[in-house]
Write an enzyme that holds these catalytic residues in place. Sequence first.
Site, PDB file in Angstrom:
ATOM      1  N   LEU A 106       0.814  -1.217   0.000  1.00 20.85           N
ATOM      2  CA  LEU A 106       0.000   0.000   0.000  1.00 20.85           C
ATOM      3  C   LEU A 106       0.847   1.265   0.000  1.00 20.85           C
ATOM      4  CD1 LEU A 106      -2.719  -1.002   2.631  1.00 20.85           C
ATOM      5  CD2 LEU A 106      -2.950  -0.950   0.143  1.00 20.85           C
ATOM      6  N   GLY A 107       2.015   1.204   0.604  1.00 17.35           N
ATOM      7  CA  GLY A 107       2.847   2.400   0.664  1.00 17.35           C
ATOM      8  C   GLY A 107       4.143   2.146   1.391  1.00 17.35           C
ATOM      9  N   GLY A 134       9.088   6.058   6.180  1.00 21.34           N
ATOM     10  CA  GLY A 134      10.435   6.134   6.724  1.00 21.34           C
ATOM     11  C   GLY A 134      10.773   4.990   7.650  1.00 21.34           C
ATOM     12  N   PHE A 135       9.781   4.436   8.359  1.00 21.96           N
ATOM     13  CA  PHE A 135      10.046   3.401   9.345  1.00 21.96           C
ATOM     14  C   PHE A 135       9.528   2.032   8.932  1.00 21.96           C
ATOM     15  CE2 PHE A 135       9.695   7.046  12.544  1.00 21.96           C
ATOM     16  CZ  PHE A 135      11.031   7.339  12.381  1.00 21.96           C
ATOM     17  N   GLY A 136       8.940   1.912   7.760  1.00 18.45           N
ATOM     18  CA  GLY A 136       8.439   0.610   7.367  1.00 18.45           C
ATOM     19  C   GLY A 136       7.543   0.669   6.148  1.00 18.45           C
ATOM     20  N   VAL A 170       3.852  -0.719   4.290  1.00 16.54           N
ATOM     21  CA  VAL A 170       2.487  -1.103   4.645  1.00 16.54           C
ATOM     22  C   VAL A 170       1.905  -1.987   3.555  1.00 16.54           C
ATOM     23  CG1 VAL A 170       0.210  -0.262   5.310  1.00 16.54           C
ATOM     24  CG2 VAL A 170       2.238   1.095   5.849  1.00 16.54           C
ATOM     25  N   ASP A 187       3.170  14.778  13.144  1.00 22.14           N
ATOM     26  CA  ASP A 187       3.302  14.540  11.705  1.00 22.14           C
ATOM     27  C   ASP A 187       1.947  14.581  11.008  1.00 22.14           C
ATOM     28  OD1 ASP A 187       4.946  14.210   9.516  1.00 22.14           O
ATOM     29  OD2 ASP A 187       4.853  12.032   9.560  1.00 22.14           O
TER      30      ASP A 187
END
Length: 649
Positions: free
Chosen positions: A331-332, A335-337, A339, A450
């Site tokens: 899905l996307g 910066g940290f992982g 999805v 954010d």
Amino acid sequence: MKKEPVHILPLYLPCLLMFLLSSLRQITGDARARAVKVTCSPLLEHNETAYVPNFVATMEKISTQVQTSGFGVALTGTGPDANYGLAQCYGDLPLNDCVLCYAEARTMLPQCYPQNGGRIFLDGCFMRAENYSFYNEYKGPEDSIVCGNTTRKNKTFGDAVRQGLRNAVTEASGTGGYARASAKAGESESESAFVLANCWRTLSPDSCKQCLENASASVVKGCLPWSEGRALHTGCFLRYSDQDFLNKIPRNGRSRGSVVVIVVSVLSSVVVFMIGVAVSVYICKRRTIKRKRRGSKDVEKMAKTLKDSSLNFKYSTLEKATGSFDNANKLGQGGFGTVYKGVLPDGRDIAVKRLFFNNRHRATDFYNEVNMISTVEHKNLVRLLGCSCSGPESLLVYEYLQNKSLDRFIFDVNRGKTLDWQRRYTIIVGTAEGLVYLHEQSSVKIIHRDIKASNILLDSKLQAKIADFGLARSFQDDKSHISTAIAGTLGYMAPEYLAHGQLTEMVDVYSFGVLVLEIVTGKQNTKSKMSDYSDSLITEAWKHFQSGELEKIYDPNLDWKSQYDSHIIKKEIARVVQIGLLCTQEIPSLRPPMSKLLHMLKNKEEVLPLPSNPPFMDERVMELRDGSDGDSAGCASLATVSQSSFYGR
């Protein structure tokens, strides 16, 4: 293991004495922190992820040097991600005023992002950052002049300016790159010319001389007979004026005996004071050690608790649900992982965030996210279904929202037509309600840090749900500043947070304001000014608000003119833009809290206060008179939108 004794007095006494004694020498002057011009590099930064931490680290290194010498250079990173920085105060500026001028420059220079560098001239200091070593440069295409237009002077004044410039250039070329001078215009003291000349300390004497000679020639040719002129050159700064703008040369106004009395008084006070300092430092040190040990145990304890709780999913279940994390289900990327979409054995659709970390900080972030999201529940917040912390990487499981994120709609010409004004207004209100819950209604106050279009997800009814708590931080009422690393997305980050790390709920309010303007205009904060260095979205909205022409920036997909109640809709949209501008005011204390903003949104007849200037108002060229500089280089704004995924990071 034998504990080493803590020797506090020898360590802290000299430092404190130096601070107190230096305080006696401070003088009060004019920080001259008014921006003259900002110029940005024409090239784009190629790595958004590396830019912010490298820039912030460079500025921190320079800050330490400026506080002691009024000058600093620093380098952070390597290769194309390197960030070279330089800051210098002009020679007549007292050190305490220099620090103030540097702080102002540091706040304003980030507006150049996503360009990979820029420079800012203030009346008291200079700052530059690039991705290459520029320290020996003394001329370039960005060299320009800025002229005052208050008064045209006579030939006698022009002669005085030329004489003052010659004296200053000659002296500065041979005395370390700085000089001040004055010259009379005839017999009249009131018509004197005052001059300041300053090279950057990284230049050689020959380069300094060449830079100042070029600057002098350009300002004489371009600014006289005006009463004031500045040359903003790559390696130097030069200014003349009919007003004495220079800080006074400090004089010793006390007798030597008076100074001795003061020093003795200070030293006697220090002896008593240091006893208290020693005890305080010892106690703080012991508490810090205990806290670190407790934190390590807390991570392990939380991991076990999550594994045994109903939130826990088996890693194998989630691996199968996502087709072994097949790219077709992606899905996307954040910066940290990454999805992925998944389907559980019972048929439920889920979104799985796959996190990779190999250190305790990342592990703590993961448990922090799980712990925080599991305690909050609101109709406008994405629901956490669970997690997995037993496999080769940690996974978070969210409810799946088929419409994904808001940015896919408002920034797309075709999908944008799906969101008419009423739907967009509902999304704005829903986002505000979610933030009110986080700030004021949840058991633990939370700053999201954010808020942006890609972190606002839409359910099947196009209702807003705030995602990505990976950056969220709980905060106490008496805590307005954090020492952890700055996190967020450039373009949505409040200036006081980006520059100084000052974290309050007003950081979210600022981001919400940027989001509101994007929803109304259909423009990304960065894309609005990517061509020809046009204004940022915030500045564009402000200027149209000032001129009463807001409808020129409305997203055509709103199609408000075709509605039977178009006059009402027009008024509503203008009101929402004004609310967005209230959120993005430069001074944090002027921004309304989210609960007040929600009240403003729902009570459409309430009279709104007028917003003050947003940050970096004169961001293209901050100068004294339009059209007076030779090479007017444009400037991008702080704003940008990251590549974060629509299920957060």
